[in-house]
Write a protein that holds these residues in place. Structure first.
Motif, PDB file in Angstrom:
ATOM      1  N   GLU A  15      -0.426 -25.934  22.973  1.00 16.23           N
ATOM      2  CA  GLU A  15      -1.274 -26.970  23.568  1.00 16.23           C
ATOM      3  C   GLU A  15      -1.450 -26.732  25.059  1.00 16.23           C
ATOM      4  N   GLN A  16      -0.418 -26.182  25.699  1.00 19.23           N
ATOM      5  CA  GLN A  16      -0.492 -25.795  27.106  1.00 19.23           C
ATOM      6  C   GLN A  16       0.550 -24.702  27.336  1.00 19.23           C
ATOM      7  N   SER A  26       5.351 -20.745  20.263  1.00 17.62           N
ATOM      8  CA  SER A  26       4.271 -21.548  20.846  1.00 17.62           C
ATOM      9  C   SER A  26       4.786 -22.877  21.392  1.00 17.62           C
ATOM     10  N   PHE A  27       5.825 -23.424  20.785  1.00 19.54           N
ATOM     11  CA  PHE A  27       6.401 -24.669  21.304  1.00 19.54           C
ATOM     12  C   PHE A  27       7.198 -24.400  22.580  1.00 19.54           C
ATOM     13  N   SER A  28       7.852 -23.245  22.641  1.00 12.19           N
ATOM     14  CA  SER A  28       8.693 -22.931  23.790  1.00 12.19           C
ATOM     15  C   SER A  28       7.902 -22.861  25.085  1.00 12.19           C
ATOM     16  N   VAL A  29       6.703 -22.271  25.061  1.00 15.40           N
ATOM     17  CA  VAL A  29       5.942 -22.059  26.290  1.00 15.40           C
ATOM     18  C   VAL A  29       5.340 -23.341  26.841  1.00 15.40           C
ATOM     19  N   GLU A  30       5.424 -24.428  26.083  1.00 14.73           N
ATOM     20  CA  GLU A  30       4.806 -25.683  26.514  1.00 14.73           C
ATOM     21  C   GLU A  30       5.661 -26.447  27.522  1.00 14.73           C
ATOM     22  N   ALA A  55       2.969 -28.463  10.529  1.00 19.44           N
ATOM     23  CA  ALA A  55       1.567 -28.750  10.819  1.00 19.44           C
ATOM     24  C   ALA A  55       0.946 -27.633  11.653  1.00 19.44           C
ATOM     25  N   ARG A  56       1.666 -27.144  12.652  1.00 19.85           N
ATOM     26  CA  ARG A  56       1.121 -26.067  13.486  1.00 19.85           C
ATOM     27  C   ARG A  56       1.041 -24.765  12.697  1.00 19.85           C
ATOM     28  N   TYR A  57       2.028 -24.516  11.845  1.00 21.47           N
ATOM     29  CA  TYR A  57       1.970 -23.310  11.011  1.00 21.47           C
ATOM     30  C   TYR A  57       0.723 -23.335  10.133  1.00 21.47           C
TER      31      TYR A  57
END
Length: 311
Positions: free
Chosen positions: A243-244, A281-285, A301-303
């Motif tokens: 997401e960011q 992808s969650f880590s970089v947020e 859901a993201r997968y």
């Protein structure tokens, strides 16, 4: 399934310098450099390869065993691990040392100066894995104490326990024979593309020759995803969109955790690598390697949004 994670535990102490380093360094006096940067505060965060991988696995519902050494200041970190459901019985505490620490100063142009104190990481963790059933175990040998990396990879290979070899930051201090030995018999050799080039140059082995030693090679490419190679196939795994993007530090360790989760759940190598991409992808947020949170519902859901329904 029991998951063993050998690697490092460290405190990351992050400081911001509100100016530019270059404004305080005289090029013609670099041979007698003597400067002091007054920082605007210190943020202490938990880090280290073993700690980061274990933290991400805890978010994925697993309770891995950390095999590492820590120092007399480990109490704060220990409490954090326990609060996330992680045991510390595999951590050897060295009372005459401090826990490894990275001291990172960043200026306003995003230049960084880092000092690293290995501290307790100089000492092997000395954990015994005797008596384990190979079919019930999976291990990763992540960058940490070099003696640990050699000892655990040998023990896993001798006992038939599948393991992932992740030499990472320790490639420069591992001799070519060490790297070849630890690669031999590994379920997977994992690294980023720069590290893979370092491995091939150090050992003189090309990819087919490395694949004669390891069952597979997973190469991460940052925002460009990753490549999974076996003796017969080569598969590109796209990155999962965050997401960011605030901080890429720790994304590699999060990737490894997601991939391990897939493997212990019996997923294929490809699907496990996709799970690694989602975890990363969650880590970089968030800023920091153990600051992000997600639920299994968020993860699924993201997968599905990126790769479709899991098998």
């Amino acid at each position: 399934m029991k998951i063993y994670i050998s690697g490092s535990l460290a405190y990351d102490r992050i400081m911001g310098f509100p100016e530019r380093f270059s404004d305080h360094i005289l090029p013609d006096k670099i041979h007698i450099l003597n400067v002091c940067f007054v920082v605007d505060g210190v943020k202490e965060q938990f880090g280290g390869t073993a700690g980061n991988i274990a933290y991400n696995l805890s978010l994925l519902g697993e309770r891995p065993l950390i095999l590492a050494s820590a120092g007399k200041d480990f109490t704060h970190y220990s409490e954090w691990l326990k609060s996330n459901g992680l045991g510390v019985e595999g951590v050897r505490v060295i009372l005459e040392e401090l826990t490894a620490g990275a001291y990172i100063t960043t200026d306003k142009a995003d230049n960084q100066i880092t000092g690293f104190n290995p501290g307790a990481m100089r000492h092997p963790s000395l954990y015994s894995i005797d008596g384990e059933q190979p079919a019930d175990c999976l291990a990763i040998v992540a960058p940490g104490n070099v003696e640990d990396m050699l000892t655990y990879s040998r023990a896993y290979r001798d006992r038939g326990i599948p393991y992932i070899f992740d030499p990472g930051q320790q490639i420069p201090v591992l001799n070519p024979q060490n790297i070849m030995e630890m690669t031999t018999g590994a379920k997977m050799l994992i690294s980023n593309d720069y590290e893979l080039e370092m491995i091939t140059r150090a050992t003189g082995l090309d990819l087919p020759e490395l694949l004669d030693r390891a069952e597979s090679i997973l190469t991460t490419l940052g925002e460009n995803g990753s490549i999974l190679r076996t003796r017969d196939t080569e598969t590109t795994i796209p990155a999962a969109r965050a997401e960011q993007v605030l901080d890429p530090t720790g994304a590699g360790d999060a990737f490894r955790a997601g991939m391990i989760k897939g493997l212990v759940d019996g997923k294929s190598l490809v699907e496990s690598a996709r799970m690694g991409a989602v975890s990363a992808s969650f880590s970089v947020e968030c800023t920091g390697t153990q600051c992000h949170r997600f639920t299994m519902e968020d993860f699924r859901a993201r997968y599905e949004a990126h790769f479709g329904a899991a098998s």
